[in-house]
Enzyme design. Structure first.
Site, PDB file in Angstrom:
ATOM      1  N   ILE A   1     -21.977  10.260 -25.157  1.00 43.70           N
ATOM      2  CA  ILE A   1     -23.362   9.838 -25.454  1.00 43.70           C
ATOM      3  C   ILE A   1     -23.543   8.326 -25.435  1.00 43.70           C
ATOM      4  O   ILE A   1     -24.665   7.838 -25.384  1.00 43.70           O
ATOM      5  CB  ILE A   1     -23.898  10.432 -26.786  1.00 43.70           C
ATOM      6  CG1 ILE A   1     -23.089   9.940 -27.996  1.00 43.70           C
ATOM      7  CG2 ILE A   1     -23.968  11.950 -26.716  1.00 43.70           C
ATOM      8  CD1 ILE A   1     -23.781  10.217 -29.338  1.00 43.70           C
TER       9      ILE A   1
ATOM     10  N   TYR B   1     -20.072   3.167 -41.675  1.00 42.79           N
ATOM     11  CA  TYR B   1     -20.577   4.470 -41.231  1.00 42.79           C
ATOM     12  C   TYR B   1     -22.070   4.602 -41.560  1.00 42.79           C
ATOM     13  O   TYR B   1     -22.889   4.941 -40.693  1.00 42.79           O
ATOM     14  CB  TYR B   1     -19.768   5.588 -41.901  1.00 42.79           C
ATOM     15  CG  TYR B   1     -20.329   6.981 -41.714  1.00 42.79           C
ATOM     16  CD1 TYR B   1     -20.256   7.628 -40.479  1.00 42.79           C
ATOM     17  CD2 TYR B   1     -20.935   7.661 -42.777  1.00 42.79           C
ATOM     18  CE1 TYR B   1     -20.770   8.911 -40.305  1.00 42.79           C
ATOM     19  CE2 TYR B   1     -21.449   8.932 -42.619  1.00 42.79           C
ATOM     20  CZ  TYR B   1     -21.365   9.565 -41.388  1.00 42.79           C
ATOM     21  OH  TYR B   1     -21.882  10.830 -41.229  1.00 42.79           O
TER      22      TYR B   1
ATOM     23  N   LEU C   1     -20.887  21.168 -36.894  1.00 46.87           N
ATOM     24  CA  LEU C   1     -22.290  21.590 -36.855  1.00 46.87           C
ATOM     25  C   LEU C   1     -22.666  22.140 -35.485  1.00 46.87           C
ATOM     26  O   LEU C   1     -23.371  23.158 -35.390  1.00 46.87           O
ATOM     27  CB  LEU C   1     -23.199  20.402 -37.217  1.00 46.87           C
ATOM     28  CG  LEU C   1     -24.693  20.704 -37.211  1.00 46.87           C
ATOM     29  CD1 LEU C   1     -25.043  21.778 -38.255  1.00 46.87           C
ATOM     30  CD2 LEU C   1     -25.508  19.448 -37.463  1.00 46.87           C
TER      31      LEU C   1
ATOM     32  N   GLY D   1     -18.038  20.091 -32.442  1.00 44.26           N
ATOM     33  CA  GLY D   1     -17.899  19.663 -33.835  1.00 44.26           C
ATOM     34  C   GLY D   1     -18.325  20.790 -34.770  1.00 44.26           C
ATOM     35  O   GLY D   1     -18.785  21.856 -34.335  1.00 44.26           O
TER      36      GLY D   1
ATOM     37  N   LYS E   1     -25.224   4.915 -38.972  1.00 39.56           N
ATOM     38  CA  LYS E   1     -26.117   6.089 -38.969  1.00 39.56           C
ATOM     39  C   LYS E   1     -27.567   5.644 -39.198  1.00 39.56           C
ATOM     40  O   LYS E   1     -28.495   6.255 -38.664  1.00 39.56           O
ATOM     41  CB  LYS E   1     -25.691   7.100 -40.044  1.00 39.56           C
ATOM     42  CG  LYS E   1     -24.341   7.751 -39.811  1.00 39.56           C
ATOM     43  CD  LYS E   1     -24.289   8.642 -38.572  1.00 39.56           C
ATOM     44  CE  LYS E   1     -25.088   9.914 -38.731  1.00 39.56           C
ATOM     45  NZ  LYS E   1     -24.923  10.810 -37.545  1.00 39.56           N
TER      46      LYS E   1
ATOM     47  N   ASP F   1     -26.391  11.189 -46.216  1.00 42.02           N
ATOM     48  CA  ASP F   1     -26.690  10.627 -47.542  1.00 42.02           C
ATOM     49  C   ASP F   1     -26.133   9.200 -47.676  1.00 42.02           C
ATOM     50  O   ASP F   1     -26.576   8.444 -48.537  1.00 42.02           O
ATOM     51  CB  ASP F   1     -26.091  11.521 -48.643  1.00 42.02           C
ATOM     52  CG  ASP F   1     -24.601  11.789 -48.468  1.00 42.02           C
ATOM     53  OD1 ASP F   1     -24.120  11.787 -47.307  1.00 42.02           O
ATOM     54  OD2 ASP F   1     -23.899  12.016 -49.475  1.00 42.02           O
TER      55      ASP F   1
ATOM     56  N   ALA G   1     -21.142  12.524 -33.284  1.00 41.62           N
ATOM     57  CA  ALA G   1     -21.110  11.362 -34.174  1.00 41.62           C
ATOM     58  C   ALA G   1     -19.669  10.933 -34.375  1.00 41.62           C
ATOM     59  O   ALA G   1     -18.743  11.693 -34.100  1.00 41.62           O
ATOM     60  CB  ALA G   1     -21.725  11.713 -35.533  1.00 41.62           C
ATOM     61  N   TYR G   2     -19.521   9.696 -34.841  1.00 40.06           N
ATOM     62  CA  TYR G   2     -18.216   9.218 -35.300  1.00 40.06           C
ATOM     63  C   TYR G   2     -18.247   9.393 -36.805  1.00 40.06           C
ATOM     64  O   TYR G   2     -18.937   8.643 -37.504  1.00 40.06           O
ATOM     65  CB  TYR G   2     -18.025   7.761 -34.880  1.00 40.06           C
ATOM     66  CG  TYR G   2     -16.653   7.189 -35.150  1.00 40.06           C
ATOM     67  CD1 TYR G   2     -15.493   7.974 -35.029  1.00 40.06           C
ATOM     68  CD2 TYR G   2     -16.489   5.856 -35.494  1.00 40.06           C
ATOM     69  CE1 TYR G   2     -14.238   7.440 -35.251  1.00 40.06           C
ATOM     70  CE2 TYR G   2     -15.228   5.305 -35.723  1.00 40.06           C
ATOM     71  CZ  TYR G   2     -14.108   6.104 -35.597  1.00 40.06           C
ATOM     72  OH  TYR G   2     -12.864   5.572 -35.824  1.00 40.06           O
ATOM     73  N   THR G   3     -17.562  10.408 -37.323  1.00 45.38           N
ATOM     74  CA  THR G   3     -17.774  10.845 -38.705  1.00 45.38           C
ATOM     75  C   THR G   3     -16.659  10.431 -39.668  1.00 45.38           C
ATOM     76  O   THR G   3     -16.740  10.757 -40.852  1.00 45.38           O
ATOM     77  CB  THR G   3     -17.925  12.383 -38.768  1.00 45.38           C
ATOM     78  OG1 THR G   3     -16.785  12.978 -38.149  1.00 45.38           O
ATOM     79  CG2 THR G   3     -19.179  12.849 -38.071  1.00 45.38           C
TER      80      THR G   3
HETATM   81  N1  LIG Z   1     -19.020  15.743 -42.041  1.00 45.57           N
HETATM   82  C1  LIG Z   1     -19.775  15.340 -43.068  1.00 45.57           C
HETATM   83  O1  LIG Z   1     -19.360  15.388 -44.240  1.00 45.57           O
HETATM   84  C2  LIG Z   1     -21.167  14.815 -42.834  1.00 45.57           C
HETATM   85  C3  LIG Z   1     -21.927  14.383 -43.943  1.00 45.57           C
HETATM   86  C4  LIG Z   1     -23.228  13.907 -43.704  1.00 45.57           C
HETATM   87  C5  LIG Z   1     -23.734  13.874 -42.413  1.00 45.57           C
HETATM   88  N2  LIG Z   1     -22.955  14.277 -41.367  1.00 45.57           N
HETATM   89  C6  LIG Z   1     -23.525  14.205 -40.013  1.00 45.57           C
HETATM   90  O2  LIG Z   1     -23.633  15.536 -39.534  1.00 45.57           O
HETATM   91  C7  LIG Z   1     -23.478  15.545 -38.107  1.00 45.57           C
HETATM   92  C8  LIG Z   1     -22.464  16.599 -37.712  1.00 45.57           C
HETATM   93  O3  LIG Z   1     -21.225  16.291 -38.343  1.00 45.57           O
HETATM   94  P1  LIG Z   1     -19.909  17.160 -38.076  1.00 45.57           P
HETATM   95  O4  LIG Z   1     -19.133  17.185 -39.365  1.00 45.57           O
HETATM   96  O5  LIG Z   1     -20.269  18.435 -37.379  1.00 45.57           O
HETATM   97  O6  LIG Z   1     -19.148  16.192 -37.048  1.00 45.57           O
HETATM   98  P2  LIG Z   1     -17.779  16.470 -36.276  1.00 45.57           P
HETATM   99  O7  LIG Z   1     -17.202  17.777 -36.664  1.00 45.57           O
HETATM  100  O8  LIG Z   1     -16.967  15.212 -36.435  1.00 45.57           O
HETATM  101  O9  LIG Z   1     -18.269  16.597 -34.756  1.00 45.57           O
HETATM  102  C9  LIG Z   1     -18.718  15.512 -34.016  1.00 45.57           C
HETATM  103  C10 LIG Z   1     -18.482  15.819 -32.559  1.00 45.57           C
HETATM  104  O10 LIG Z   1     -18.958  14.723 -31.779  1.00 45.57           O
HETATM  105  C11 LIG Z   1     -17.986  14.430 -30.795  1.00 45.57           C
HETATM  106  N3  LIG Z   1     -18.119  13.066 -30.324  1.00 45.57           N
HETATM  107  C12 LIG Z   1     -17.577  11.930 -30.840  1.00 45.57           C
HETATM  108  N4  LIG Z   1     -17.907  10.881 -30.075  1.00 45.57           N
HETATM  109  C13 LIG Z   1     -18.670  11.343 -29.066  1.00 45.57           C
HETATM  110  C14 LIG Z   1     -19.304  10.733 -27.957  1.00 45.57           C
HETATM  111  N5  LIG Z   1     -19.209   9.422 -27.717  1.00 45.57           N
HETATM  112  N6  LIG Z   1     -20.013  11.512 -27.091  1.00 45.57           N
HETATM  113  C15 LIG Z   1     -20.105  12.842 -27.306  1.00 45.57           C
HETATM  114  N7  LIG Z   1     -19.521  13.485 -28.344  1.00 45.57           N
HETATM  115  C16 LIG Z   1     -18.817  12.730 -29.215  1.00 45.57           C
HETATM  116  C17 LIG Z   1     -16.682  14.668 -31.517  1.00 45.57           C
HETATM  117  O11 LIG Z   1     -15.603  14.741 -30.624  1.00 45.57           O
HETATM  118  P3  LIG Z   1     -14.122  14.284 -31.174  1.00 45.57           P
HETATM  119  O12 LIG Z   1     -13.796  15.181 -32.318  1.00 45.57           O
HETATM  120  O13 LIG Z   1     -13.254  14.478 -29.975  1.00 45.57           O
HETATM  121  O14 LIG Z   1     -14.286  12.860 -31.585  1.00 45.57           O
HETATM  122  C18 LIG Z   1     -16.982  15.992 -32.231  1.00 45.57           C
HETATM  123  O15 LIG Z   1     -16.793  17.097 -31.377  1.00 45.57           O
HETATM  124  C19 LIG Z   1     -23.110  14.102 -37.729  1.00 45.57           C
HETATM  125  O16 LIG Z   1     -24.272  13.444 -37.288  1.00 45.57           O
HETATM  126  C20 LIG Z   1     -22.642  13.481 -39.017  1.00 45.57           C
HETATM  127  O17 LIG Z   1     -22.841  12.078 -39.047  1.00 45.57           O
HETATM  128  C21 LIG Z   1     -21.702  14.760 -41.550  1.00 45.57           C
END
Ligand SMILES: NC(=O)c1ccc[n+]([C@@H]2O[C@H](COP(=O)([O-])OP(=O)(O)OC[C@H]3O[C@@H](n4cnc5c(N)ncnc54)[C@H](OP(=O)(O)O)[C@@H]3O)[C@@H](O)[C@H]2O)c1
Length: 284
Positions: free
Chosen positions: A39, A127, A12, A10, A131, A104, A62-64
């Site tokens: 996970i 969501y 991050l 992902g 979280k 947030d 995460a499921y984002t």
């Molecule tokens: N993006 C935002 O704007 C935002 C804002 C606030 C907080 N956050 C938090 O920041 C963190 C990082 O976000 P990010 O944007 O880097 O997320 P991301 O790019 O969506 O990456 C999440 C990764 O987790 C994988 N994943 C999904 N389900 C899984 C499972 N059951 N077991 C293992 N891996 C799994 C995804 O695979 P797939 O792609 O194949 O599903 C993806 O590789 C998360 O905790 C998110 O909630 C994000």
């Protein structure tokens, strides 16, 4: 030091791995993602963590997709809640620190001041609620936790910045919501913060976002300015835009706890965005 990362593919996860290689080349990284470690599967999580015996587990999985969470409630709570339960219990069992990244969107957005870590949580969409469950799991099951709430994240992957550039190129004009305010935050800065935190024993909840705030409309304007693109940007309202999930109108976070422990290295969001553009994440 051995660091176990979930969601390594992902936005991050990729940035954390890149910075560990850069800053801590002697560290061992165990990088996992859904294709080799789901996970939500307790057996898989316990087997992997008990055999790796890491010092730190950083959960970037995460499921984002905020809108899809509304219609996939079970999946959202499984990944963002039960997944964290598994990681918290397994990391506790091997004596590892746990980093749980949160959002947030655990707040309802009705405050008239930047949210502090101690403010009451009241998520208004699935969501955010899922979280929040993840936060509860980390807090309850592993006392050596860092819960880091971030917002409006962009890095190497699908995100608002890339969507704007694509829509700008395809259509030459975009309509963007102007009544939701937050703090766009780059994974470069968040990863830096997390890698600082894991070298401390200052466990607890942290807000980790860039300084300043803007609406999505103002963010889009800045993106096109830095990309040197002539795109017509029209402000719209949340109601007119009509997304499936409700979103907080105001979700600015105060990095109060990071400031208290002297680890707030976040720059203003405009500076973070400039650094992102200079990093070559946008294809010319
Ligand atoms: N993006 C935002 O704007 C935002 C804002 C606030 C907080 N956050 C938090 O920041 C963190 C990082 O976000 P990010 O944007 O880097 O997320 P991301 O790019 O969506 O990456 C999440 C990764 O987790 C994988 N994943 C999904 N389900 C899984 C499972 N059951 N077991 C293992 N891996 C799994 C995804 O695979 P797939 O792609 O194949 O599903 C993806 O590789 C998360 O905790 C998110 O909630 C994000």
């Amino acid at each position: 030091m051995k660091i176990f990362i979930t969601g390594a593919k992902g936005q991050l996860g990729k940035e954390i791995i890149r910075q560990i290689e850069d800053r801590y080349p002697t560290y061992e990284v165990v990088a996992t993602d859904i294709d080799n470690l789901d996970i939500t599967c307790s057996d898989q999580v316990f087997d992997a963590i008990l055999s790796a015996k890491p010092n730190v587990v950083i959960n970037c999985a995460a499921y984002t997709n905020v809108d899809r969470c509304e219609t996939n409630e079970y999946k959202a709570f499984s990944i963002n809640g039960i997944g964290v339960q598994n990681l918290s219990a397994a990391s506790f069992k091997v004596g590892a620190k746990l980093v749980q990244v949160s959002t947030d969107y655990v707040f309802d957005g009705t405050a008239n001041h930047p949210y502090r870590e101690t403010d009451s949580l009241n998520p208004i969409n699935v969501y955010g609620a899922s979280k929040k469950l993840g936060e509860d799991m980390a807090r309850t099951l592993n006392p050596r936790h860092f819960i880091v709430r971030t917002a409006w994240l962009y890095g190497d992957g699908a995100n608002f910045v890339k969507t704007m550039i694509r829509l700008g190129r395809e259509k030459g004009k975009v309509k963007v919501v102007d009544d939701q305010v937050g703090s766009p935050t780059s994974t470069l800065l968040l990863a830096r913060c997390i890698l600082d935190l894991i070298h401390t024993d200052s466990y607890g909840v942290y807000h980790g976002t860039c300084q300043g705030s803007c609406s999505w409309y103002e963010f889009a304007k800045e993106i096109f300015k830095l990309a040197d693109m002539d795109v017509e940007v029209t402000p719209t309202t949340t109601e007119e835009f009509g997304s499936p999930a409700r979103r907080p109108a105001y979700s600015v976070l105060d990095n109060f706890m990071l400031k208290l422990i002297g680890l707030d290295s976040f720059v203003h969001w405009r500076e973070g965005l400039e650094e992102y553009f200079e990093g070559g994440f946008i294809q010319q």
